[in-house]
Design a protein around this motif. Structure first.
Motif, PDB file in Angstrom:
ATOM      1  N   UNK A 104       0.848  -1.171   0.000  1.00  0.00           N
ATOM      2  CA  UNK A 104       0.000   0.000   0.000  1.00  0.00           C
ATOM      3  C   UNK A 104       0.899   1.242   0.000  1.00  0.00           C
ATOM      4  N   UNK A 105       0.617   2.161  -0.897  1.00  0.00           N
ATOM      5  CA  UNK A 105       1.406   3.390  -1.009  1.00  0.00           C
ATOM      6  C   UNK A 105       1.059   4.344   0.128  1.00  0.00           C
ATOM      7  N   UNK A 106       2.078   5.070   0.582  1.00  0.00           N
ATOM      8  CA  UNK A 106       1.852   6.067   1.632  1.00  0.00           C
ATOM      9  C   UNK A 106       1.156   7.279   1.040  1.00  0.00           C
ATOM     10  N   UNK A 107       0.266   7.867   1.834  1.00  0.00           N
ATOM     11  CA  UNK A 107      -0.439   9.068   1.408  1.00  0.00           C
ATOM     12  C   UNK A 107       0.524  10.249   1.404  1.00  0.00           C
ATOM     13  N   UNK A 108       0.474  11.059   0.373  1.00  0.00           N
ATOM     14  CA  UNK A 108       1.312  12.256   0.278  1.00  0.00           C
ATOM     15  C   UNK A 108       0.479  13.471   0.665  1.00  0.00           C
ATOM     16  N   UNK A 109       1.079  14.374   1.426  1.00  0.00           N
ATOM     17  CA  UNK A 109       0.446  15.632   1.825  1.00  0.00           C
ATOM     18  C   UNK A 109       1.017  16.748   0.970  1.00  0.00           C
ATOM     19  N   UNK A 110       0.193  17.664   0.566  1.00  0.00           N
ATOM     20  CA  UNK A 110       0.625  18.835  -0.190  1.00  0.00           C
ATOM     21  C   UNK A 110       0.589  20.055   0.711  1.00  0.00           C
ATOM     22  N   UNK A 111       1.586  20.936   0.558  1.00  0.00           N
ATOM     23  CA  UNK A 111       1.570  22.206   1.275  1.00  0.00           C
ATOM     24  C   UNK A 111       2.483  23.183   0.557  1.00  0.00           C
ATOM     25  N   UNK A 112       2.233  24.450   0.785  1.00  0.00           N
ATOM     26  CA  UNK A 112       3.001  25.512   0.163  1.00  0.00           C
ATOM     27  C   UNK A 112       4.279  25.756   0.963  1.00  0.00           C
TER      28      UNK A 112
END
Length: 59
Positions: free
Chosen positions: A1-9
């Motif tokens: 299962x792939x790890x969830x990626x978080x987006x941020x500026x």
């Protein structure tokens, strides 16, 4: 299962961005990939995350 990626500026001054961009190019990574690599290495060295398991030697 792939790890969830978080987006941020992330705001960087232009000199820092240029240095990271060059370092990334030298290692065939994207700027984003290089920043992730730098952060992961810093966290590993400080003991805040575990090192990835080493691959077994292939004989």
């Amino acid at each position: 299962m792939a790890k969830e990626k978080k987006s941020f500026l992330l705001r960087l001054d232009s000199e820092l961005h240029r240095a990271i961009e060059q370092w990334a190019a030298d290692e065939f990574r994207s700027v984003n990939g290089q920043i992730e690599f730098i952060l992961r290495e810093a966290l590993r060295k400080s003991g805040r995350i575990k090192s990835p398991p080493k691959a077994p030697d292939s004989d």
